[in-house]
Design an enzyme around this catalytic site. Structure first.
Site, PDB file in Angstrom:
ATOM      1  N   GLU A 170       0.839  -1.206   0.000  1.00 39.88           N
ATOM      2  CA  GLU A 170       0.000   0.000   0.000  1.00 39.88           C
ATOM      3  C   GLU A 170       0.877   1.260   0.000  1.00 39.88           C
ATOM      4  O   GLU A 170       0.723   2.167   0.813  1.00 39.88           O
ATOM      5  CB  GLU A 170      -0.967   0.002   1.192  1.00 39.88           C
ATOM      6  CG  GLU A 170      -2.211   0.817   0.905  1.00 39.88           C
ATOM      7  CD  GLU A 170      -3.311   0.670   1.962  1.00 39.88           C
ATOM      8  OE1 GLU A 170      -4.290   1.426   1.864  1.00 39.88           O
ATOM      9  OE2 GLU A 170      -3.200  -0.182   2.857  1.00 39.88           O
ATOM     10  N   ASP A 174       0.743  -8.106   3.273  1.00 42.26           N
ATOM     11  CA  ASP A 174      -0.554  -7.953   3.923  1.00 42.26           C
ATOM     12  C   ASP A 174      -1.535  -8.877   3.210  1.00 42.26           C
ATOM     13  O   ASP A 174      -1.973  -8.588   2.106  1.00 42.26           O
ATOM     14  CB  ASP A 174      -0.997  -6.487   3.827  1.00 42.26           C
ATOM     15  CG  ASP A 174      -2.368  -6.240   4.441  1.00 42.26           C
ATOM     16  OD1 ASP A 174      -3.002  -7.205   4.891  1.00 42.26           O
ATOM     17  OD2 ASP A 174      -2.792  -5.070   4.449  1.00 42.26           O
ATOM     18  N   ASN A 176      -4.499  -9.679   4.464  1.00 45.95           N
ATOM     19  CA  ASN A 176      -5.857  -9.276   4.833  1.00 45.95           C
ATOM     20  C   ASN A 176      -6.709 -10.454   5.313  1.00 45.95           C
ATOM     21  O   ASN A 176      -7.932 -10.473   5.117  1.00 45.95           O
ATOM     22  CB  ASN A 176      -6.543  -8.549   3.664  1.00 45.95           C
ATOM     23  CG  ASN A 176      -6.457  -7.039   3.816  1.00 45.95           C
ATOM     24  OD1 ASN A 176      -6.732  -6.504   4.879  1.00 45.95           O
ATOM     25  ND2 ASN A 176      -6.058  -6.363   2.750  1.00 45.95           N
ATOM     26  N   HIS A 202      -0.447  -0.467  10.568  1.00 44.27           N
ATOM     27  CA  HIS A 202       0.199  -1.781  10.700  1.00 44.27           C
ATOM     28  C   HIS A 202       1.524  -1.595  11.433  1.00 44.27           C
ATOM     29  O   HIS A 202       2.061  -0.487  11.497  1.00 44.27           O
ATOM     30  CB  HIS A 202       0.493  -2.391   9.331  1.00 44.27           C
ATOM     31  CG  HIS A 202      -0.724  -2.741   8.537  1.00 44.27           C
ATOM     32  ND1 HIS A 202      -1.068  -4.042   8.219  1.00 44.27           N
ATOM     33  CD2 HIS A 202      -1.685  -1.964   7.959  1.00 44.27           C
ATOM     34  CE1 HIS A 202      -2.173  -4.050   7.495  1.00 44.27           C
ATOM     35  NE2 HIS A 202      -2.566  -2.801   7.325  1.00 44.27           N
TER      36      HIS A 202
END
Length: 255
Positions: free
Chosen positions: A35, A148, A150, A246
């Protein structure tokens, strides 16, 4: 070999919070970000450089969205930004570098929390990535899949597991899929190999006082595929400073 992975939730925002000053002290051998939310020319200044490292990126076509990158001291033999899906390649969710001793991947799974359409896209991503894992399953070189995902794998990986059974990120289908990745594709969850204790999370909602009360999710992983001749020495989630929603996951290997 020290490997770090972190969803930066915008690399420019995390840089302002001191991320790169801290990285220069920690000096991981490999750094994986997700991201990133930036194009190359937006982070070309020295603020985003680390002496001795080169950065390799896969960016999204949509500005300010998604994007992954890897910082490495070693010049890669090969760079791959496509695991078999044009849709997700355009979203900048995958980059793989082949190095001398291993292949390393920085990956950013979609979130399905915004509704059924995104959840279906998440399942498509999982399916495409599983097909990719089938192709690389027999590789002799270790493959380290950082990022990540998720998905919180087990009850130990999420504080409020009872209240999240029907929510994206802790759905039975998602959790069973990680079981399959570990069992069928011979992957090792490197953090859990070292640490089997509860209350170890890598993401906290910005709502309420989730961070203060450690109401978190462990959704960031370093999955080791083809783990022959690799020892996992230590694993740590760094929480002394906050660079995004995070926390950095840092794992030491002997390869």
């Amino acid at each position: 070999m020290k490997v770090l992975t972190l969803n930066v939730c915008g690399i420019r925002a995390s840089q302002k919070k001191g991320l790169f000053k801290w990285l220069k002290k920690v000096k991981p051998d490999l750094i994986c970000f997700q991201e990133v939310r930036a194009l190359e020319d937006q982070i070309s200044s020295d603020d985003f450089n680390i002496t001795g490292y080169k950065r390799y990126m896969s960016v999204a076509e949509k500005k300010g969205y998604s994007g992954v990158c890897i910082y490495t001291k070693e010049t890669p033999k090969n760079i791959n930004k496509n695991f078999g899906s044009k849709l997700f390649t355009s979203e900048g969710r995958f980059i793989e570098l082949e190095l001398n001793k291993l292949k390393i991947i920085s990956i950013y799974f979609p979130s399905g929390s915004s509704g059924e359409i995104r959840q279906e896209l998440k399942y498509q991503f999982m399916s495409k990535f599983e097909s990719y894992l089938k192709k690389i399953k027999k590789e002799n070189k270790p493959i380290l899949i950082c990022g990540d995902w998720n998905i919180a794998h087990k009850e130990i990986d999420i504080k409020n597991w009872k209240g999240n059974k029907k929510n994206s990120g802790f759905l039975p289908e998602e959790r069973a899929w990680i079981d399959k990745i570990i069992n069928y594709y011979n992957c090792v969850d490197a953090f859990r190999f070292i640490n089997d204790k509860p209350d170890n999370y890598t993401w906290w909602s910005n709502r309420g006082r989730a961070w203060d009360n450690n109401v978190g999710w462990r959704i960031d992983y370093q999955m080791l595929s083809s783990p022959k001749n690799v020892a996992i020495l230590s694993a740590d989630i760094y929480k002394k400073e906050r660079f995004s929603d995070h926390s950095p996951l840092i794992i030491d290997y002997d390869i």
